[in-house]
Structures are given as C-alpha cells and as structure tokens.
Design an enzyme around this catalytic site. Structure first.
Site, PDB file in Angstrom:
ATOM      1  N   LYS A 111      -4.232   3.438   7.258  1.00 16.80           N
ATOM      2  CA  LYS A 111      -4.929   2.598   8.244  1.00 16.80           C
ATOM      3  C   LYS A 111      -6.439   2.634   8.005  1.00 16.80           C
ATOM      4  CE  LYS A 111      -1.514   2.412  11.877  1.00 16.80           C
ATOM      5  NZ  LYS A 111      -0.808   3.321  12.767  1.00 16.80           N
ATOM      6  N   LYS A 190       5.771  -3.678   2.724  1.00 12.74           N
ATOM      7  CA  LYS A 190       6.527  -3.268   3.908  1.00 12.74           C
ATOM      8  C   LYS A 190       6.393  -4.325   5.027  1.00 12.74           C
ATOM      9  CE  LYS A 190       5.931  -0.360   7.801  1.00 12.74           C
ATOM     10  NZ  LYS A 190       5.026   0.452   8.567  1.00 12.74           N
ATOM     11  N   LYS A 193       4.090  -6.469  11.346  1.00 13.73           N
ATOM     12  CA  LYS A 193       3.370  -7.491  12.103  1.00 13.73           C
ATOM     13  C   LYS A 193       1.903  -7.533  11.651  1.00 13.73           C
ATOM     14  CE  LYS A 193       2.339  -9.913  15.872  1.00 13.73           C
ATOM     15  NZ  LYS A 193       2.752 -11.286  16.012  1.00 13.73           N
TER      16      LYS A 193
END
Ligand code: TRP
Length: 323
Positions: A111, A190, A193
């Site tokens: 992230k 992967k 959303k």
C-alpha cells in the site's frame, strides 16, 4: 465442532473475487460449523475517511452477504464496530507485538509503495485483525492468499501472548482457498476494487458485460493454441466443474478459439450464476430495517463471546480490579 471465523472489507461493491475467495466458502461452512462472520468497518477506516461512503459500503457488504446465502439463523453475523471489545484487545495485543513484525507486513509495504500515505491504523492493521480472531476463539479462518501473512502474524501474536501470560487464546489455522490461490482481475493483477479491475457481483448486466469484454488477452492468432495462464481462462475456471474445465482446457489447447466468443460465454455464465441472488438483494435493499435487526442481534451474540476472551486476557495481564 469447529469455530470458523472471517471478516470482509467493505471496500465498495463486492466482486466475484470476494465471492470465490471467501464468501462462498463461508456460506458453505455455516452448515456444519459455528460460523462467525463480520464486516470490518474499523479496518476500512484506515483507508476511508468519509462517513457516507463508509456507511454505504458497510451496509452494502452486509446485504450482499445475506443475499448470497449467509443465514443469520445458522451463523453469527455482525458489523465489526458494533463489538468494540476488539479495539481494547487490540491495545492489549499491541503491547506484546514487535514493531519489526508489523514492518515485515507485505500488504502494508504494497500500500505504501503505491503512494498511500500511511496512518498509524494502517500500520497496526494486523493487530486489529489478530484481535478480531482471538476475541472469538476462531479455529479456522478462511481467507484469500493475500491474507496468509496476516494470519501467520495472528498466530505469532497469540503464541507470544500465551507464552507470557498463560494459555488464553486459541491458535487459529488459516484456510486458504485451494481452487485458485489468487483470483486475477480483468488485467491479470489480483482482483481488487482499488485496482479498478474487478467484476462486481451485483452491478448491472451492462457493466458486468463491459468489464468481462475488456479482460486482457494476447494477440495469439485464431489458428494457434492459447495460453491458459491468463485471466480469461482463470476467471472462467472459477465457474466450472471438473469436466467443463477439461473442455475449456482443450478449447484453449487447440486452434480455432476466439477470445471474443469465450468472453461472451463467460459474461452469460456469470450473469446466470448470480441471477438467483439478485431478487433477494433487491428485497434486502428495500427492507433495511430487517438487515439492521439481523446485524444488531449478531452483534449482541458476538459481544458475549468477546467479553469472555477479553476478560480472560485482562485478568491474565493483571488488569481486572473492579470485577
Ligand atoms: N484483512 C482482511 C482482508 O482484507 C479482512 C479481515 C479483517 C479479516 N479481520 C479479519 C479476515 C479477521 C479474517 C479474520 O481481507
């Protein structure tokens, strides 16, 4: 009887990666096991700071799960933040968790490397997840492969706690989906959303078709065999039984296959597959009181269990004066 437990992030409309990775397995588990299932809105707060969006996503995720077959009479189903005991346990666990353990978390590193400026909550995300599991004595935790490391961290934290303070927590086992380890999105990464590569379960037919028609394919000519290590093949496989999968394999292995035809078939299959659940989803959308009632009752039941483990932990650590 095993206690099966897992949570799902309310990160927007749930997609078929969520379904095949976690939800469908949870729904099957409710038949033979004690099932604990929750929507992790505390976790979502690490990336969503918008009241309306969080509320909408959380309720939508709950309705999706119920529409797809989660039965509140056979399971305990709640919104994470309705059982705030887990946040206290998070604090207790954080005092025995090494910074180094968290620094090794690949999901955190992913992230931040994508430019997310991390808050403290994002960093300690795995401790909250450990608390989610340990607060309810979960034995089996069905998760996607991306959560494997978090599960290992939960085990480490539980073992360390038990070693210091005595046998308080159940050491959980991860249960990683065997069918397909990582479910790819339409671009082969992967399915997520946040990557915009997902196929939402309850979007309109039009949107679902559009997403599927844009699955990335290569430029192999029609009269040559096709690569099966591709998102089109892998996503289609999710819906197929053994024989049908063999047939698809042979179509890929032989000349003549047109990607466009396969995409159309796949779109039809996905729409058909989820069609029976759409009515229920609509019903729930129009009966939010019922949904809220289910979630409230779930939270009450979960709370009783959470109190047990939290009290044990507090006592073991030397914190229970008023009892
Ligand atoms: N981190 C998990 C995910 O993103 C969600 C989660 C939170 C979870 N708490 C959990 C999963 C406890 C299993 C058990 O998918």
């Amino acid at each position: 009887m095993k206690r099966v437990l897992s949570g799902i992030q309310p990160s927007g409309q749930l997609h078929i990666g969520n379904y095949f990775g976690m939800m469908s397995r949870m729904i099957q588990y409710q038949e033979q096991n004690e099932l604990y299932c929750f929507i992790v809105d505390y976790h979502a707060l690490t990336t969503i700071n918008d009241r309306k969006r969080l509320e909408t996503n959380t309720l939508n995720a709950a309705m999706d799960f119920l529409a797809l077959g989660l039965d509140p009479n056979k399971s305990i189903f709640w919104i994470q933040s309705d059982v705030p005991q887990v946040t206290e346990l998070t604090w207790l666990l954080s005092t025995i968790t090494g910074i180094g353990l968290l620094e090794r978390a690949t999901s955190y590193k992913d992230k931040t490397s994508r430019g997310v400026s991390p808050n403290v909550g994002l960093f300690s995300y795995p401790i909250l997840m450990a608390a989610d599991i340990l607060c309810f004595g979960g034995n089996i935790v069905p998760v996607g492969k991306d959560q494997k490391q978090h599960l290992e961290m939960t085990r480490d934290i539980a073992q360390r706690f038990n070693k210091i303070y005595g046998d308080v927590f159940v050491i959980p086992d991860a249960e990683i989906s065997k069918t397909l380890q990582l479910i790819p999105g339409i671009d082969g990464q992967k399915m997520s959303k946040s990557y915009g590569n997902d196929i939402p379960i309850f979007a309109s037919e039009k949107i679902i078709r559009k997403r599927i028609m844009s699955i990335t394919t290569d430029s192999t000519p029609i009269d040559e065999p096709k690569d099966k290590n591709t998102p089109l093949f892998q996503i289609y496989s999710l819906l197929l039984n053994k024989d049908d999968k063999k047939e698809l394999e042979s179509r890929f292995d032989n000349p003549g296959l047109r990607y466009g035809d396969v995409k159309k078939e796949l779109a039809d299959s996905i729409i058909d597959f989820f069609q029976p659940y759409r009515k229920k989803r609509e019903y729930l959308e129009n009966h939010k009181d019922y949904v809220l009632k289910v979630l409230k009752e779930g939270a009450q039941k979960a709370s009783i269990e959470a109190d047990k483990y939290l009290t044990k932990a507090r006592t073991a650590m030397g914190l229970n004066y008023a009892d």
